[in-house]
Each structure stands twice: as C-alpha cells, then as structure tokens.
Design a protein around this motif. Structure first.
Motif, PDB file in Angstrom:
ATOM      1  N   SER A  47       0.799  -1.225   0.000  1.00  0.00           N
ATOM      2  CA  SER A  47       0.000   0.000   0.000  1.00  0.00           C
ATOM      3  C   SER A  47       0.838   1.285   0.000  1.00  0.00           C
ATOM      4  N   MET A  48       2.150   1.173  -0.080  1.00  0.00           N
ATOM      5  CA  MET A  48       2.995   2.371  -0.067  1.00  0.00           C
ATOM      6  C   MET A  48       2.959   3.073  -1.416  1.00  0.00           C
ATOM      7  N   GLU A  49       2.920   4.396  -1.375  1.00  0.00           N
ATOM      8  CA  GLU A  49       2.978   5.201  -2.590  1.00  0.00           C
ATOM      9  C   GLU A  49       4.430   5.607  -2.829  1.00  0.00           C
ATOM     10  N   TRP A  50       4.877   5.504  -4.065  1.00  0.00           N
ATOM     11  CA  TRP A  50       6.271   5.801  -4.383  1.00  0.00           C
ATOM     12  C   TRP A  50       6.600   7.274  -4.166  1.00  0.00           C
ATOM     13  N   ARG A  51       5.617   8.145  -4.299  1.00  0.00           N
ATOM     14  CA  ARG A  51       5.840   9.570  -4.047  1.00  0.00           C
ATOM     15  C   ARG A  51       6.205   9.797  -2.576  1.00  0.00           C
ATOM     16  N   VAL A  52       5.505   9.118  -1.693  1.00  0.00           N
ATOM     17  CA  VAL A  52       5.765   9.252  -0.255  1.00  0.00           C
ATOM     18  C   VAL A  52       7.130   8.661   0.095  1.00  0.00           C
TER      19      VAL A  52
END
Length: 76
Positions: A47-52
């Motif tokens: 569920s991790m976003e690459w932007r974050v």
C-alpha cells in the motif's frame, strides 16, 4: 555521534570509567529489538505510494547532509 564521541575522548571529556556510556549501551541493547520489530510490523509494502517513499528518502538525504556539514564545520 561517532565524531563527537571521538573528539570528547581526545579532549578527555569522556572516559570509559563513567557509567553513562554503559547505561546508553544497555538501554539500546534492551530496546533496539522492540523498536525495530514494532516498526517492521507496521510497514505494508503493497500500500505504499512511491511519491511518499521518495519524499522520505529526500528528507533523509537532506538531514544527513545538514548533519555532515554541521560536523565538518565544528571540526575545522
């Protein structure tokens, strides 16, 4: 931290006879598995976003750069 400790030992401000280094070492040994274990359980890679993730890496790089410059300026 390593650089500061080396300088303090060189200036005789920190010796191995004090209990402070032993106390910090003991507490780090005690809480390190707990801290890293709890953090590892909370990370969900799907569920991790690459932007974050990119912003987090950028914050780490900026912090390490500022820390390195601070140590360098204090030494020389």
């Amino acid at each position: 931290t390593v650089v500061c400790t080396a300088i303090w030992r060189k200036k005789k401000l920190l010796t191995d006879e004090d209990g402070l280094s032993w106390t910090f070492g003991f507490f780090w040994f005690l809480f390190q598995p707990l801290l890293f274990g709890l953090i590892g359980c909370e990370i969900d890679l799907i569920s991790m976003e690459w932007r974050v993730v990119g912003l987090g890496v950028l914050c780490l790089v900026i912090g390490l750069t500022v820390s390195f410059l601070n140590y360098f300026c204090n030494l020389y």
